[in-house]
Design a protein around this motif. Structure first.
Motif, PDB file in Angstrom:
ATOM      1  N   VAL A 230       2.250   1.801  -3.513  1.00  0.00           N
ATOM      2  CA  VAL A 230       1.449   2.523  -4.476  1.00  0.00           C
ATOM      3  C   VAL A 230       1.239   3.953  -4.207  1.00  0.00           C
ATOM      4  O   VAL A 230       1.263   4.873  -5.322  1.00  0.00           O
ATOM      5  N   VAL A 231       1.138   4.440  -2.948  1.00  0.00           N
ATOM      6  CA  VAL A 231       0.973   5.737  -2.501  1.00  0.00           C
ATOM      7  C   VAL A 231       2.136   6.668  -2.934  1.00  0.00           C
ATOM      8  O   VAL A 231       2.331   7.447  -3.396  1.00  0.00           O
ATOM      9  N   ALA A 232       3.392   6.088  -2.315  1.00  0.00           N
ATOM     10  CA  ALA A 232       4.604   6.888  -2.165  1.00  0.00           C
ATOM     11  C   ALA A 232       6.028   6.113  -2.737  1.00  0.00           C
ATOM     12  O   ALA A 232       7.029   6.550  -2.201  1.00  0.00           O
TER      13      ALA A 232
ATOM     14  N   GLY B  84       0.883  -1.345   0.082  1.00  0.00           N
ATOM     15  CA  GLY B  84       0.131  -0.016   0.129  1.00  0.00           C
ATOM     16  C   GLY B  84       0.875   1.135   0.034  1.00  0.00           C
ATOM     17  O   GLY B  84       0.642   2.177  -0.677  1.00  0.00           O
ATOM     18  N   GLY B  85       1.946   1.457   0.928  1.00  0.00           N
ATOM     19  CA  GLY B  85       2.868   2.521   0.879  1.00  0.00           C
ATOM     20  C   GLY B  85       3.538   2.466  -0.423  1.00  0.00           C
ATOM     21  O   GLY B  85       3.792   3.825  -1.004  1.00  0.00           O
TER      22      GLY B  85
ATOM     23  N   GLY C 225       7.606   4.992   0.608  1.00  0.00           N
ATOM     24  CA  GLY C 225       5.937   4.784   1.098  1.00  0.00           C
ATOM     25  C   GLY C 225       6.003   3.483   1.415  1.00  0.00           C
ATOM     26  O   GLY C 225       5.456   2.857   2.581  1.00  0.00           O
ATOM     27  N   SER C 226       6.773   2.661   0.948  1.00  0.00           N
ATOM     28  CA  SER C 226       6.537   1.041   1.549  1.00  0.00           C
ATOM     29  C   SER C 226       7.292   0.955   2.593  1.00  0.00           C
ATOM     30  O   SER C 226       6.931   0.265   3.424  1.00  0.00           O
TER      31      SER C 226
ATOM     32  N   TRP D   7       7.852   3.047   5.030  1.00  0.00           N
ATOM     33  CA  TRP D   7       6.957   3.559   6.138  1.00  0.00           C
ATOM     34  C   TRP D   7       5.781   2.848   6.377  1.00  0.00           C
ATOM     35  O   TRP D   7       5.561   2.607   7.479  1.00  0.00           O
ATOM     36  N   GLY D   8       5.146   1.980   5.355  1.00  0.00           N
ATOM     37  CA  GLY D   8       4.305   1.207   5.543  1.00  0.00           C
ATOM     38  C   GLY D   8       4.609   0.103   6.352  1.00  0.00           C
ATOM     39  O   GLY D   8       3.828  -0.226   7.174  1.00  0.00           O
TER      40      GLY D   8
END
Length: 429
Positions: A385-387, A382-383, A391-392, A394-395
């Protein structure tokens, strides 16, 4: 101090010294093992660049999945049930356990070889070579757990030193070939040398013919640990594959680079994990009321150590980072903060995990691991996809914090359940 107090204190000090000694050998052993892994990663990152390093990382993650399966079926039950037993009992269990690990390596290795030949190209060659070396890799790891179950951590340390010594000439040859497949073969062939040395150290011959019997006898723990370990390593594999699809193979190399930066601390975490279950089992037998405190001290200490190491990494100058990781450094350095928080969360959870293993609460540990693995995959992808890659990371950090909380909730419930069951029933008539 009275004579009675001296008699009580002396054995307590002796027990503490023995525990510290076994933990120290666990750390020393993992330091030797992690140094070998770091050298391999360093050579690949420096020699082949971020894309080829990503291909190597895919093979590495796949090995992690198979290793988790082997440990769940073969060596985790050995540590839980045969730590601190007589030498005769240990020899029989070690022969069957290592035989099961060798059988798992041969079976899965054959599958990897066929898949690699079917895929072709650089990725296919790496997986085919992984299939060839898997039996030796798993047997070497099995000896480590067998030695720690016997309280002989020094032998595990020496075995990993042999692996490291054998790795040096193998890497020299691989560097001349200059391919991912060559590095995979060098890594696995040197492990096979250490696995063969383990036969001499232990005087035990793995009994692959009794692998099925071992799996049947340990099925109440083994199959749950298989799913538990498989979900842990499988989550890492899904994240790596998904990250490669969403962001690119280079992102996989960046994540692996960040893991290499955290290598010394991960060595601490993994080194303790080799002995913590055995030590928690000993605490449970001798002083059950101290198990919770032991696990809290273990998990909290690892979390603090991770944060300190991450803080030190932030002070590393770019010039030094590039010297170590080459072109992987710029992308890996961006992940230091979230990767550190993720490892700190995982370290905190390992304390509770050790307690649940010692209690034999396989159902509770399985629930906790499945939840943590689901969070890991969801947060990592999900991270992404977002960033993207950051982002991955931090997810994953958020996921490990949530997973750690669940581990501790499950341990608290297991301890309360054991306390209730240990209280004798009061009869009124």
């Amino acid at each position: 101090m009275t004579t009675e107090e001296e008699k009580t204190t002396a054995p307590a000090r002796s027990v503490r010294r023995a525990v510290v000694g076994r933990l120290s050998w666990g750390l020393a052993d993992q330091a030797a093992s992690s140094m070998s892994n770091f050298v391999v990663g360093f050579y690949v990152a420096r020699s082949l660049g971020v894309t080829a390093f990503g291909v190597f990382s895919l093979a590495w993650v796949t090995y992690g999945v198979v290793l988790g399966a082997s440990r769940g079926l073969a060596t985790d039950p050995l540590v839980v049930r045969f730590s601190g037993v007589s030498h005769t009992v240990w020899r029989g269990a070690a022969a069957r356990s290592t035989g099961a690990s060798l059988a798992v390596g041969a079976a899965v290795g054959a599958v990897c070889l066929l898949v690699g030949l079917a895929l072709g190209g650089g990725v296919g060659a790496a997986f085919a070579c992984l299939g060839v070396v898997l039996p030796g890799l798993l047997l070497q790891d099995a000896w480590r757990f067998a030695f720690f179950a016997a309280g002989a951590g020094r032998k595990a340390f020496v075995n990993d030193l042999v692996w490291g010594v054998a790795l040096v000439p193998a890497l020299v040859v691989a560097a001349r070939v200059d391919s991912v497949a060559a590095f995979v073969l060098a890594w696995g062939a040197s492990a096979a040398v250490a696995a063969a040395y383990g036969l001499l150290q232990s005087g035990v011959r793995p009994r692959t013919t009794e692998a099925r019997g071992w799996l049947r006898e340990q099925r109440d723990l083994g199959y749950r640990y298989l799913v538990e370990n498989g979900s842990l390593s499988g989550a890492g594999q899904l994240r790596s594959y998904g990250l490669g699809v969403i962001v690119g193979v280079g992102a996989v190399g960046a994540v692996r680079g960040a893991e290499l930066l955290l290598g010394p601390f991960l060595a601490l975490l993994m080194g303790l994990s080799l002995v913590t279950v055995a030590e928690a089992a000993r605490v449970l037998r001798r002083a059950p009321h101290r198990l919770g405190g032991f696990c809290l001290l273990l998990g909290g200490g690892q979390a603090v150590a991770a944060l300190l190491w991450g803080a030190a990494l932030l002070l590393v100058p770019d010039r030094l980072g590039e010297l170590v990781l080459g072109g992987v450094w710029p992308s890996a350095s961006e992940l230091i903060v979230p990767a550190t928080l993720g490892v700190a969360g995982a370290g905190l959870g390992t304390g509770a995990a050790a307690g649940l293993r010692a209690l034999g609460a396989a159902r509770r540990s399985l629930r906790a691991q499945l939840f943590a693995s689901a969070c890991y995959v969801a947060g990592g992808l999900g991270g992404a996809v977002v960033a993207g890659t950051v982002g991955s990371a931090w997810g994953v950090a958020a996921a490990t914090a949530a997973g750690s909380a669940v581990w501790w909730l499950q341990l608290r419930s297991a301890l309360r359940e054991r306390h209730r069951n240990s209280i004798p029933e009061v009869r009124t008539s």
